[in-house]
Structure formats: structure tokens, C-alpha cells
Design an enzyme around this catalytic site. Structure first.
Site, mmCIF file in Angstrom:
data_model
loop_
_atom_site.group_PDB
_atom_site.id
_atom_site.type_symbol
_atom_site.label_atom_id
_atom_site.label_comp_id
_atom_site.label_asym_id
_atom_site.label_seq_id
_atom_site.Cartn_x
_atom_site.Cartn_y
_atom_site.Cartn_z
ATOM 1 N N PRO A 12 -18.983 -17.131 -3.828
ATOM 2 C CA PRO A 12 -20.323 -17.278 -4.190
ATOM 3 C C PRO A 12 -21.160 -15.972 -3.806
ATOM 4 O O PRO A 12 -20.931 -15.023 -3.152
ATOM 5 C CB PRO A 12 -20.954 -18.420 -3.300
ATOM 6 C CG PRO A 12 -20.039 -18.627 -2.051
ATOM 7 C CD PRO A 12 -18.723 -17.939 -2.479
ATOM 8 N N GLY A 13 -22.082 -15.779 -4.733
ATOM 9 C CA GLY A 13 -23.129 -14.643 -4.565
ATOM 10 C C GLY A 13 -22.704 -13.413 -5.221
ATOM 11 O O GLY A 13 -23.274 -12.310 -5.195
ATOM 12 N N CYS A 14 -21.461 -13.675 -6.090
ATOM 13 C CA CYS A 14 -21.130 -12.444 -6.988
ATOM 14 C C CYS A 14 -21.729 -12.521 -8.479
ATOM 15 O O CYS A 14 -21.380 -13.567 -8.948
ATOM 16 C CB CYS A 14 -19.815 -12.224 -6.969
ATOM 17 S SG CYS A 14 -19.035 -11.849 -5.200
ATOM 18 N N GLN A 15 -22.054 -11.748 -9.117
ATOM 19 C CA GLN A 15 -22.522 -11.627 -10.286
ATOM 20 C C GLN A 15 -21.599 -11.973 -11.397
ATOM 21 O O GLN A 15 -21.330 -12.824 -12.175
ATOM 22 C CB GLN A 15 -23.274 -10.378 -11.011
ATOM 23 C CG GLN A 15 -23.770 -10.498 -12.400
ATOM 24 C CD GLN A 15 -24.311 -9.132 -12.581
ATOM 25 O OE1 GLN A 15 -24.321 -8.060 -11.777
ATOM 26 N NE2 GLN A 15 -25.323 -9.081 -13.633
ATOM 27 N N SER A 16 -20.165 -11.064 -11.333
ATOM 28 C CA SER A 16 -18.932 -11.236 -11.798
ATOM 29 C C SER A 16 -18.247 -12.342 -10.946
ATOM 30 O O SER A 16 -18.510 -12.930 -10.024
ATOM 31 C CB SER A 16 -18.105 -10.041 -11.729
ATOM 32 O OG SER A 16 -18.611 -8.946 -12.357
#
Length: 148
Positions: free
Chosen positions: A59-63
Site C-alpha cells: 500500500p502507498g505506492c502510486q504504481s
């Protein structure tokens, strides 16, 4: 079948960080460094399709980023992948430092090296936040392994 887990190239996490810094220093500008990082991502072991699910998603990744950890004989083995080329390379850098180490070594190796190498300020804010999320996922896996 090839193992999806990254095998360490260097004996310690500290040696891996030093080697990465030396490799990045060869390049004069960030475009060349980005290309190098992308190439590292292309060399990651194949990540099992079955692991590209929400249970493995960071979680927390744009990709989209997926990671898996396995503790065997007191050593934490890590696998990872992303749907974005540059992010795959960042995954490769993190796994080079942390995979194949004891959970204690992982926990002692502060991800501040990402800032020290200039990676965080060279990335967009979203990518910087994403790599910080990946580093937290690795540290969390190490803490969970110690608790076992």
C-alpha cells in the site's frame, strides 16, 4: 522453476549500499541513472503471477508493487515486482540491500540510504513516498520474522 527470491550479491547490506552508490556514481546525470535502475528492474527474478494479488500488494505506492517475504534458516528472502519500469528498478535496489539477510540485519539497516544516495530527491514526491512504503514493508516483514 527459478526462485522468485533475490539472492544477495554482496556479503552484507552495508556492502550492497556501498556498491549501489559506486555504480550510480559512474553516471553523470539522472537520466543515465534512471536507465541503469530500469535495467536492474528488468533483471529481477520472475515474480509468480499468483502473488500479484491484494495480499502481496504494497500500500502507498502510486504504481502497483507486490512483495513476498520468506524466512528460512534464520534468513529473510524477499521477492518483488512492479507494473512500472522505474519502480521495478527501485524494488531491485531495495531487495539487493535487504534480501538474503537476517531479520536483525534488515532492522539495523536504516532505509535512510535511499536519501543518502540521492534517490529520494531525484524522484517525484509520489515515487519517493512509494519507495518509503516499500522500505516499510521490508522492515515490517523483518519485524514479523523476529516475532516468530
Amino acid at each position: 522453476m527459478t526462485s522468485p527470491f533475490v539472492r544477495p550479491q554482496e556479503a552484507t547490506a552495508t556492502e550492497a549500499i556501498t556498491a549501489i552508490g559506486d555504480e550510480l556514481d559512474v553516471f553523470d546525470d539522472w537520466m543515465d541513472r534512471y536507465q541503469y535502475i530500469i535495467e536492474l528492474g528488468r533483471k529481477l527474478p520472475p515474480f509468480p503471477e499468483a502473488w500479484t494479488d491484494d495480499a502481496h500488494r504494497v500500500p502507498g505506492c502510486q504504481s502497483q508493487v507486490w512483495m513476498e517475504a520468506d524466512l528460512a534458516n534464520g534468513v529473510l528472502h524477499l521477492a518483488g515486482a512492479s507494473d512500472a519500469a522505474i519502480v521495478s528498478g527501485l524494488v531491485a535496489l531495495l531487495l539487493r540491500v535487504y534480501s538474503g539477510r537476517t531479520p536483525d540485519e534488515v532492522l539495523r539497516t536504516d532505509p535512510v540510504f535511499l536519501q543518502d544516495l540521492g534517490l529520494l530527491e531525484a524522484l517525484s514526491t509520489n515515487r519517493g513516498n512509494g519507495i518509503a512504503s516499500m522500505a516499510r514493508a521490508v522492515q515490517r516483514a523483518a519485524r514479523e520474522a523476529v516475532a516468530v
